[in-house]
Structure formats: structure tokens, C-alpha cells
Write a protein that holds these residues in place. Structure first.
Motif, PDB file in Angstrom:
ATOM      1  N   MET A 213     -16.283 -34.552   2.852  1.00 20.61           N
ATOM      2  CA  MET A 213     -15.605 -34.606   1.538  1.00 20.61           C
ATOM      3  C   MET A 213     -14.153 -35.043   1.711  1.00 20.61           C
ATOM      4  O   MET A 213     -13.619 -35.834   0.944  1.00 20.61           O
TER       5      MET A 213
ATOM      6  N   THR B 176      -8.225 -22.052 -11.389  1.00 21.38           N
ATOM      7  CA  THR B 176      -9.262 -22.756 -12.148  1.00 21.38           C
ATOM      8  C   THR B 176     -10.433 -21.780 -12.334  1.00 21.38           C
ATOM      9  O   THR B 176     -10.519 -20.760 -11.620  1.00 21.38           O
TER      10      THR B 176
ATOM     11  N   SER C 155      -9.146 -27.956  -3.974  1.00 15.83           N
ATOM     12  CA  SER C 155     -10.510 -28.502  -3.871  1.00 15.83           C
ATOM     13  C   SER C 155     -10.471 -30.017  -4.087  1.00 15.83           C
ATOM     14  O   SER C 155      -9.519 -30.555  -4.671  1.00 15.83           O
ATOM     15  N   ALA C 156     -11.538 -30.684  -3.651  1.00 14.73           N
ATOM     16  CA  ALA C 156     -11.653 -32.140  -3.848  1.00 14.73           C
ATOM     17  C   ALA C 156     -11.605 -32.465  -5.339  1.00 14.73           C
ATOM     18  O   ALA C 156     -10.962 -33.441  -5.757  1.00 14.73           O
ATOM     19  N   ALA C 157     -12.271 -31.643  -6.142  1.00 13.20           N
ATOM     20  CA  ALA C 157     -12.354 -31.922  -7.580  1.00 13.20           C
ATOM     21  C   ALA C 157     -10.985 -31.788  -8.252  1.00 13.20           C
ATOM     22  O   ALA C 157     -10.597 -32.627  -9.079  1.00 13.20           O
ATOM     23  N   THR C 158     -10.238 -30.753  -7.878  1.00 14.29           N
ATOM     24  CA  THR C 158      -8.908 -30.590  -8.488  1.00 14.29           C
ATOM     25  C   THR C 158      -7.969 -31.694  -8.024  1.00 14.29           C
ATOM     26  O   THR C 158      -7.197 -32.244  -8.819  1.00 14.29           O
TER      27      THR C 158
ATOM     28  N   SER D 262     -13.452 -22.265 -11.434  1.00 20.41           N
ATOM     29  CA  SER D 262     -14.255 -22.222 -10.197  1.00 20.41           C
ATOM     30  C   SER D 262     -13.613 -21.339  -9.141  1.00 20.41           C
ATOM     31  O   SER D 262     -14.322 -20.668  -8.379  1.00 20.41           O
ATOM     32  N   ALA D 263     -12.285 -21.348  -9.062  1.00 22.87           N
ATOM     33  CA  ALA D 263     -11.619 -20.506  -8.059  1.00 22.87           C
ATOM     34  C   ALA D 263     -12.032 -19.052  -8.236  1.00 22.87           C
ATOM     35  O   ALA D 263     -12.202 -18.312  -7.264  1.00 22.87           O
TER      36      ALA D 263
ATOM     37  N   ARG E  34      -8.641 -34.585 -10.107  1.00 25.37           N
ATOM     38  CA  ARG E  34      -8.129 -34.389 -11.477  1.00 25.37           C
ATOM     39  C   ARG E  34      -6.615 -34.639 -11.527  1.00 25.37           C
ATOM     40  O   ARG E  34      -6.115 -35.256 -12.453  1.00 25.37           O
TER      41      ARG E  34
ATOM     42  N   ALA F  46      -8.761 -28.087   1.156  1.00 26.18           N
ATOM     43  CA  ALA F  46      -9.747 -27.277   1.884  1.00 26.18           C
ATOM     44  C   ALA F  46     -11.118 -27.774   1.474  1.00 26.18           C
ATOM     45  O   ALA F  46     -11.487 -27.673   0.298  1.00 26.18           O
ATOM     46  N   MET F  47     -11.836 -28.325   2.425  1.00 22.96           N
ATOM     47  CA  MET F  47     -13.179 -28.814   2.090  1.00 22.96           C
ATOM     48  C   MET F  47     -13.925 -29.240   3.354  1.00 22.96           C
ATOM     49  O   MET F  47     -13.318 -29.319   4.428  1.00 22.96           O
TER      50      MET F  47
ATOM     51  N   SER G  12      -7.799 -23.344  -6.526  1.00 26.98           N
ATOM     52  CA  SER G  12      -8.965 -24.056  -7.059  1.00 26.98           C
ATOM     53  C   SER G  12     -10.199 -23.674  -6.247  1.00 26.98           C
ATOM     54  O   SER G  12     -10.111 -22.894  -5.295  1.00 26.98           O
ATOM     55  N   GLY G  13     -11.347 -24.218  -6.648  1.00 25.67           N
ATOM     56  CA  GLY G  13     -12.640 -23.702  -6.207  1.00 25.67           C
ATOM     57  C   GLY G  13     -13.065 -24.054  -4.804  1.00 25.67           C
ATOM     58  O   GLY G  13     -13.855 -24.984  -4.585  1.00 25.67           O
ATOM     59  N   SER G  14     -12.580 -23.279  -3.850  1.00 23.77           N
ATOM     60  CA  SER G  14     -13.010 -23.427  -2.457  1.00 23.77           C
ATOM     61  C   SER G  14     -13.380 -22.057  -1.923  1.00 23.77           C
ATOM     62  O   SER G  14     -12.791 -21.044  -2.325  1.00 23.77           O
ATOM     63  N   ILE G  15     -14.297 -22.062  -0.975  1.00 14.67           N
ATOM     64  CA  ILE G  15     -14.733 -20.807  -0.369  1.00 14.67           C
ATOM     65  C   ILE G  15     -13.584 -20.118   0.374  1.00 14.67           C
ATOM     66  O   ILE G  15     -13.623 -18.918   0.631  1.00 14.67           O
TER      67      ILE G  15
ATOM     68  N   PHE H 247     -14.828 -17.443  -6.425  1.00 17.88           N
ATOM     69  CA  PHE H 247     -14.641 -17.130  -5.007  1.00 17.88           C
ATOM     70  C   PHE H 247     -13.726 -15.937  -4.763  1.00 17.88           C
ATOM     71  O   PHE H 247     -13.757 -15.335  -3.709  1.00 17.88           O
TER      72      PHE H 247
HETATM   73  C1  LIG Z   1     -20.255 -21.966  -1.830  1.00 20.73           C
HETATM   74  C2  LIG Z   1     -19.397 -23.114  -2.278  1.00 20.73           C
HETATM   75  C3  LIG Z   1     -18.281 -23.431  -1.546  1.00 20.73           C
HETATM   76  C4  LIG Z   1     -17.469 -24.503  -1.941  1.00 20.73           C
HETATM   77  N1  LIG Z   1     -16.365 -24.797  -1.193  1.00 20.73           N
HETATM   78  C5  LIG Z   1     -15.628 -25.869  -1.523  1.00 20.73           C
HETATM   79  C6  LIG Z   1     -14.492 -26.225  -0.742  1.00 20.73           C
HETATM   80  O1  LIG Z   1     -14.132 -25.563   0.237  1.00 20.73           O
HETATM   81  N2  LIG Z   1     -13.792 -27.308  -1.128  1.00 20.73           N
HETATM   82  C7  LIG Z   1     -14.118 -28.071  -2.211  1.00 20.73           C
HETATM   83  O2  LIG Z   1     -13.427 -29.059  -2.485  1.00 20.73           O
HETATM   84  N3  LIG Z   1     -15.180 -27.746  -2.988  1.00 20.73           N
HETATM   85  C8  LIG Z   1     -15.936 -26.674  -2.679  1.00 20.73           C
HETATM   86  N4  LIG Z   1     -17.010 -26.343  -3.453  1.00 20.73           N
HETATM   87  C9  LIG Z   1     -17.277 -27.123  -4.670  1.00 20.73           C
HETATM   88  C10 LIG Z   1     -16.286 -26.761  -5.777  1.00 20.73           C
HETATM   89  O3  LIG Z   1     -16.247 -25.363  -5.984  1.00 20.73           O
HETATM   90  C11 LIG Z   1     -16.644 -27.522  -7.060  1.00 20.73           C
HETATM   91  O4  LIG Z   1     -16.441 -28.896  -6.855  1.00 20.73           O
HETATM   92  C12 LIG Z   1     -15.864 -27.035  -8.246  1.00 20.73           C
HETATM   93  O5  LIG Z   1     -16.281 -27.761  -9.380  1.00 20.73           O
HETATM   94  C13 LIG Z   1     -14.365 -27.210  -8.077  1.00 20.73           C
HETATM   95  O6  LIG Z   1     -13.724 -26.845  -9.261  1.00 20.73           O
HETATM   96  P1  LIG Z   1     -12.167 -26.809  -9.442  1.00 20.73           P
HETATM   97  O7  LIG Z   1     -11.617 -27.947  -8.663  1.00 20.73           O
HETATM   98  O8  LIG Z   1     -11.967 -26.944 -10.904  1.00 20.73           O
HETATM   99  O9  LIG Z   1     -11.667 -25.495  -8.960  1.00 20.73           O
HETATM  100  C14 LIG Z   1     -17.813 -25.280  -3.084  1.00 20.73           C
HETATM  101  C15 LIG Z   1     -18.933 -24.909  -3.830  1.00 20.73           C
HETATM  102  C16 LIG Z   1     -19.725 -23.861  -3.427  1.00 20.73           C
HETATM  103  C17 LIG Z   1     -20.940 -23.518  -4.246  1.00 20.73           C
END
Ligand SMILES: Cc1cc2nc3c(=O)[nH]c(=O)nc-3n(C[C@H](O)[C@H](O)[C@H](O)COP(=O)(O)O)c2cc1C
Length: 187
Positions: A134, A46, A95-98, A48-49, A101, A129-130, A19-22, A52
Motif C-alpha cells: 500500500m 476519523t 492511513s492510505a485513505a486519509t 475508521s480510527a 483525501r 502506517a500501512m 486515522s484508520g490503521s491497526i 481500532f
Molecule cells: C484490520 C485492519 C487493519 C487496517 N490497517 C490499516 C493500516 O495500517 N493502514 C491503512 O492505510 N489502512 C488500514 N486499513 C484500512 C483502513 O482502515 C480503511 O482504508 C479505512 O477506510 C481508512 O479510513 P480513514 O482513512 O478514514 O481513517 C485496515 C483495515 C483493517 C480491517
């Protein structure tokens, strides 16, 4: 509890969900180590992943097309088949968002739908990872506690320098550490 599939030659089916984390780039190192061990690794991500890490790296390492669509052009119902296929499902990074969910039981994307479809038949591991704030937010803490209560294994984050420049908890566990945990799981 492990399923009896593929146990004979020690090769297991590992479903690596991103999922979407750096820190998503670390999933490539982990996938590589697992493939070298002889496991079959399938990645699912996802949307968002994929901001990255590109699919080409994961596909090249696993030699399997990355799964990302819930509504894929396939005769199979992907989330059900993938959940059935897996001996271990690992959300790395989570990620926090996943995490939110999953806790809400939403099945709006492939990664979340796999979580519901597995229903803890195979081990489900979550590696958050966040940013520290968060992670420490009551919303995230409550979500994590509920997922743990349901049967997910939460892999504790590491403390150190975060991508945002702050120092604290929330760093994704290193690939080498989780690799060792998986080796221990499969004996
Ligand atoms: C540069 C950048 C780094 C991010 N790193 C994180 C992270 O490490 N952990 C996290 O929970 N969200 C991080 N986010 C926010 C998530 O990418 C964002 O909440 C996204 O909607 C998560 O989508 P997903 O859970 O569907 O993958 C980051 C956003 C950006 C722009």
C-alpha cells in the motif's frame, strides 16, 4: 515556523489526528508522553480510527473530549477553531485513505477539513502506517510527494514485522521516536 502561543511556560497545543490503521493504539502512548511534558493535547479521529481505538482511552489521557464530527453540536466551527488552536498538527497514524483525501483537498470529515483549514500555518506532520505494498503503490507515493511539496513533513515509516505478518516498510514510527522529534521542534 511556530506560532507564538503558549510558548512562555513551554506548553504547546498539539492536535493529534488519528486515522484508520491497526497501529492507532500507539497514539495513546504518544498522547500520554506529551501530556506528561505539560502540553495540551486534543485528539481528533476519523470514524475508521475509532474501530481500532476507543475514545475513552484518548479522552482519559488528554482529559479532553475526542473530536470526530464535522457537524458537531457546538456554536463553534470546529475544524477552523481546532486548526487555529494548534501549534502542531500530527496525523498519527496516517492511513492510505486519509492521505489520499488530504491530497485531493477533500474536506468531508473533521480530520481532512482541519488539514485544509490549517493551510500550513502551523507545522503539519504526517506519519504513514500501512502494509508495504500500500505504501509503495504509485498512488500513495504520489500523494505523499505532493503533500510534502505543499509543506507537510512526512515522518518516515519503520521497517520490520507488519500487522499483516509480512516484513517490510510501512510500520508506524514508534511513539518514543516521534515524541523526541516533537521535543526537538519545541526546543
Ligand atoms: C484490520 C485492519 C487493519 C487496517 N490497517 C490499516 C493500516 O495500517 N493502514 C491503512 O492505510 N489502512 C488500514 N486499513 C484500512 C483502513 O482502515 C480503511 O482504508 C479505512 O477506510 C481508512 O479510513 P480513514 O482513512 O478514514 O481513517 C485496515 C483495515 C483493517 C480491517
Amino acid at each position: 515556523m511556530l506560532k507564538e502561543t503558549n510558548a512562555e511556560n513551554g506548553s504547546r497545543h498539539i492536535l493529534l489526528c488519528l486515522s484508520g490503521s491497526i497501529s492507532a493504539y500507539k497514539a495513546a502512548s504518544l498522547a500520554s508522553a506529551l501530556v506528561k511534558d505539560g502540553h495540551e493535547v486534543q485528539c481528533a479521529a476519523t470514524e475508521s480510527a475509532l474501530q481500532f481505538i476507543g475514545p475513552a482511552a484518548l479522552e482519559g489521557i488528554t482529559r479532553k473530549p475526542l473530536k470526530k464530527e464535522l457537524f458537531a453540536e457546538s456554536s463553534e466551527i470546529e475544524h477552523i477553531e481546532l486548526a487555529r488552536w494548534a501549534d502542531l498538527i500530527l496525523l498519527y497514524p496516517a492511513s492510505a485513505a486519509t492521505i489520499a483525501r488530504l491530497r485531493a483537498g477533500l474536506a468531508e470529515d473533521l480530520v481532512s477539513a482541519i488539514f485544509l483549514a490549517n493551510n500550513f500555518q502551523s507545522p503539519y506532520w504526517i506519519a504513514p502506517a500501512m502494509n508495504s505494498r500500500m505504501l509503495e503503490h504509485p498512488a500513495t507515493q504520489e500523494n505523499i510527494n505532493i503533500l510534502m511539496k505543499w509543506g507537510a513533513r512526512i515522518i518516515e515509516t519503520e521497517t520490520g514485522t507488519l500487522a499483516c505478518g509480512e516484513t517490510g516498510t510501512g510500520r508506524l514510527v514508534e511513539p518514543e521516536t516521534i515524541h523526541a522529534m516533537i521535543k526537538e521542534l519545541f526546543g
